[in-house]
Structure formats: structure tokens, C-alpha cells
Design a protein around this motif. Sequence first.
Motif, PDB file in Angstrom:
ATOM      1  N   LEU A   1       0.845  -1.194   0.000  1.00 45.02           N
ATOM      2  CA  LEU A   1       0.000   0.000   0.000  1.00 45.02           C
ATOM      3  C   LEU A   1       0.881   1.246   0.000  1.00 45.02           C
ATOM      4  CD1 LEU A   1      -2.879   1.126   0.159  1.00 45.02           C
ATOM      5  CD2 LEU A   1      -2.701   0.997   2.639  1.00 45.02           C
ATOM      6  N   ASP A   2       0.629   2.152  -0.938  1.00 45.49           N
ATOM      7  CA  ASP A   2       1.412   3.375  -1.084  1.00 45.49           C
ATOM      8  C   ASP A   2       0.472   4.568  -0.985  1.00 45.49           C
ATOM      9  OD1 ASP A   2       3.241   5.333  -1.675  1.00 45.49           O
ATOM     10  OD2 ASP A   2       3.680   4.615  -3.703  1.00 45.49           O
ATOM     11  N   SER A   3       0.716   5.427  -0.011  1.00 44.55           N
ATOM     12  CA  SER A   3      -0.181   6.565   0.211  1.00 44.55           C
ATOM     13  C   SER A   3      -0.145   7.563  -0.945  1.00 44.55           C
ATOM     14  CB  SER A   3       0.158   7.270   1.529  1.00 44.55           C
ATOM     15  OG  SER A   3       1.480   7.766   1.491  1.00 44.55           O
ATOM     16  N   SER A   4       0.927   7.592  -1.721  1.00 36.51           N
ATOM     17  CA  SER A   4       1.003   8.520  -2.852  1.00 36.51           C
ATOM     18  C   SER A   4       0.060   8.117  -3.989  1.00 36.51           C
ATOM     19  CB  SER A   4       2.435   8.628  -3.369  1.00 36.51           C
ATOM     20  OG  SER A   4       2.861   7.398  -3.909  1.00 36.51           O
ATOM     21  N   GLU A   5      -0.429   6.877  -3.967  1.00 42.20           N
ATOM     22  CA  GLU A   5      -1.374   6.411  -4.975  1.00 42.20           C
ATOM     23  C   GLU A   5      -2.821   6.635  -4.561  1.00 42.20           C
ATOM     24  OE1 GLU A   5      -0.433   2.336  -5.749  1.00 42.20           O
ATOM     25  OE2 GLU A   5       1.554   2.816  -6.519  1.00 42.20           O
TER      26      GLU A   5
ATOM     27  N   GLN B   1      -1.321  14.694   2.253  1.00 37.37           N
ATOM     28  CA  GLN B   1      -0.403  13.566   2.124  1.00 37.37           C
ATOM     29  C   GLN B   1       0.145  13.123   3.477  1.00 37.37           C
ATOM     30  OE1 GLN B   1       0.060  12.028  -0.893  1.00 37.37           O
ATOM     31  NE2 GLN B   1       1.004  10.451   0.368  1.00 37.37           N
ATOM     32  N   GLU B   2       0.483  14.060   4.347  1.00 36.58           N
ATOM     33  CA  GLU B   2       1.051  13.689   5.648  1.00 36.58           C
ATOM     34  C   GLU B   2       0.041  12.941   6.516  1.00 36.58           C
ATOM     35  OE1 GLU B   2       0.499  17.799   8.171  1.00 36.58           O
ATOM     36  OE2 GLU B   2       2.078  17.708   6.662  1.00 36.58           O
ATOM     37  N   ASP B   3      -1.228  13.305   6.452  1.00 39.32           N
ATOM     38  CA  ASP B   3      -2.263  12.595   7.210  1.00 39.32           C
ATOM     39  C   ASP B   3      -2.485  11.185   6.650  1.00 39.32           C
ATOM     40  OD1 ASP B   3      -2.639  14.807   8.846  1.00 39.32           O
ATOM     41  OD2 ASP B   3      -4.246  15.619   7.596  1.00 39.32           O
TER      42      ASP B   3
ATOM     43  N   ASN C   1       0.785   4.108   7.371  1.00 36.92           N
ATOM     44  CA  ASN C   1       1.822   3.522   8.233  1.00 36.92           C
ATOM     45  C   ASN C   1       1.219   2.612   9.300  1.00 36.92           C
ATOM     46  OD1 ASN C   1       3.948   4.687   6.858  1.00 36.92           O
ATOM     47  ND2 ASN C   1       4.037   6.482   8.188  1.00 36.92           N
ATOM     48  N   VAL C   2       0.067   3.002   9.850  1.00 37.20           N
ATOM     49  CA  VAL C   2      -0.611   2.143  10.827  1.00 37.20           C
ATOM     50  C   VAL C   2      -1.065   0.852  10.154  1.00 37.20           C
ATOM     51  CG1 VAL C   2      -2.646   1.904  12.306  1.00 37.20           C
ATOM     52  CG2 VAL C   2      -1.344   4.031  12.333  1.00 37.20           C
ATOM     53  N   LEU C   3      -1.663   0.960   8.981  1.00 33.77           N
ATOM     54  CA  LEU C   3      -2.124  -0.229   8.261  1.00 33.77           C
ATOM     55  C   LEU C   3      -0.953  -1.156   7.912  1.00 33.77           C
ATOM     56  CD1 LEU C   3      -4.769   1.361   5.853  1.00 33.77           C
ATOM     57  CD2 LEU C   3      -5.208   0.033   7.927  1.00 33.77           C
TER      58      LEU C   3
ATOM     59  N   ILE D   1     -12.877   1.977   7.227  1.00 30.81           N
ATOM     60  CA  ILE D   1     -11.873   2.759   6.523  1.00 30.81           C
ATOM     61  C   ILE D   1     -12.074   2.524   5.036  1.00 30.81           C
ATOM     62  CG2 ILE D   1      -9.403   3.144   6.183  1.00 30.81           C
ATOM     63  CD1 ILE D   1      -9.063   1.718   8.956  1.00 30.81           C
ATOM     64  N   GLU D   2     -12.109   3.616   4.278  1.00 28.70           N
ATOM     65  CA  GLU D   2     -12.221   3.504   2.828  1.00 28.70           C
ATOM     66  C   GLU D   2     -11.016   4.177   2.204  1.00 28.70           C
ATOM     67  OE1 GLU D   2     -16.081   5.238   2.216  1.00 28.70           O
ATOM     68  OE2 GLU D   2     -17.015   3.253   2.194  1.00 28.70           O
ATOM     69  N   LEU D   3     -10.302   3.418   1.382  1.00 26.65           N
ATOM     70  CA  LEU D   3      -9.124   3.926   0.690  1.00 26.65           C
ATOM     71  C   LEU D   3      -9.507   4.211  -0.757  1.00 26.65           C
ATOM     72  CD1 LEU D   3      -6.599   1.232   1.968  1.00 26.65           C
ATOM     73  CD2 LEU D   3      -7.034   3.488   2.959  1.00 26.65           C
ATOM     74  N   TYR D   4      -9.436   5.474  -1.158  1.00 21.87           N
ATOM     75  CA  TYR D   4      -9.797   5.890  -2.515  1.00 21.87           C
ATOM     76  C   TYR D   4      -8.515   6.091  -3.323  1.00 21.87           C
ATOM     77  CZ  TYR D   4     -14.399   6.849  -0.540  1.00 21.87           C
ATOM     78  OH  TYR D   4     -15.621   6.736   0.081  1.00 21.87           O
ATOM     79  N   SER D   5      -8.317   5.254  -4.331  1.00 19.68           N
ATOM     80  CA  SER D   5      -7.118   5.396  -5.151  1.00 19.68           C
ATOM     81  C   SER D   5      -7.347   6.461  -6.218  1.00 19.68           C
ATOM     82  CB  SER D   5      -6.737   4.071  -5.794  1.00 19.68           C
ATOM     83  OG  SER D   5      -7.701   3.692  -6.735  1.00 19.68           O
ATOM     84  N   LYS D   6      -6.263   6.944  -6.766  1.00 22.41           N
ATOM     85  CA  LYS D   6      -6.345   7.995  -7.784  1.00 22.41           C
ATOM     86  C   LYS D   6      -6.971   7.498  -9.077  1.00 22.41           C
ATOM     87  CE  LYS D   6      -2.624  10.791  -5.960  1.00 22.41           C
ATOM     88  NZ  LYS D   6      -1.262  11.310  -6.136  1.00 22.41           N
ATOM     89  N   ASN D   7      -6.973   6.179  -9.289  1.00 22.15           N
ATOM     90  CA  ASN D   7      -7.588   5.637 -10.507  1.00 22.15           C
ATOM     91  C   ASN D   7      -9.072   5.329 -10.329  1.00 22.15           C
ATOM     92  OD1 ASN D   7      -7.679   3.263  -9.064  1.00 22.15           O
ATOM     93  ND2 ASN D   7      -6.185   2.178 -10.335  1.00 22.15           N
ATOM     94  N   GLY D   8      -9.635   5.642  -9.151  1.00 20.54           N
ATOM     95  CA  GLY D   8     -11.065   5.485  -8.931  1.00 20.54           C
ATOM     96  C   GLY D   8     -11.473   4.259  -8.138  1.00 20.54           C
ATOM     97  N   ASP D   9     -10.547   3.351  -7.854  1.00 24.24           N
ATOM     98  CA  ASP D   9     -10.866   2.161  -7.054  1.00 24.24           C
ATOM     99  C   ASP D   9     -11.058   2.538  -5.594  1.00 24.24           C
ATOM    100  OD1 ASP D   9     -10.620   0.581  -9.301  1.00 24.24           O
ATOM    101  OD2 ASP D   9      -8.546   0.012  -8.864  1.00 24.24           O
TER     102      ASP D   9
END
Length: 126
Positions: free
Chosen positions: A34-38, A56-58, A64-66, A85-93
Amino acid sequence: MKEKIVISIVCGAVVLGLFVVWKTGKTADIFETLDSSELSRISVDTGGQENTFTKQEDMDKIVNVLRSMRLDKTPPISRDGGLIIELYSKNGDVEKICLSSDHIVTDSGYYICDRDYCKVLVRICE
């Protein structure tokens, strides 16, 4: 003849038991890549309040916890409560994660946590 049947059943049960222990007892690093920049944003619903993180810092703190979680795969568990928790990627996933004090449910399966990660995430939300 009866002895052979009993021995066969016992051997089958032992093999099945070992398979279940092997399959469910594996440590999983499901957030290792998992990469937070994505990510475009992360949403954390604590049950009474929904927090959306776009800085980005948040997002780095939450990722990092995950990534630090020690998880063991387990058979399906049905429990209520905890964080969503919902992770929204830049590609829409969107990846949805349900986290409770002792387990986590993701799209990839059910896991037992080594400790309560909810408290850490709630502190980040505050």
C-alpha cells in the motif's frame, strides 16, 4: 475391516485439521504494498464521526498504521462495531476495510489483529 475404516477416518481428520491450521495460521502482510502517494483520499468512520483525509502527511500516518499491522488469516467472523476505513485510489478504485478491536475484514478476507489498532486510528482522527 472396521479398524481400517477407523484408521482412515482418523488420518483424514488429522490431515484436514493440519490443513485448516496451516491455511488460517499464516501471517498476512496485506497492506505491505500500500502506497499513500497512490491514494486521493482516505475516509475513516469512527461510528459517530466520519473523517476524510486528503493531505499527504495525514494519509501517510494512516497507511503507516495499516502497514504495521500483524495479521493472521482466519475463517469468516461476523461481528459488529469498530471503524470503517475507505481507501480511494487515484484511478477510482475504493477498498473498504472494517476494523474492530481484535479483527479486520477486507476484500481479501478475514484476519485477526495482534492488538487493538482502532485506538491508534481514533487518535489520528482526533
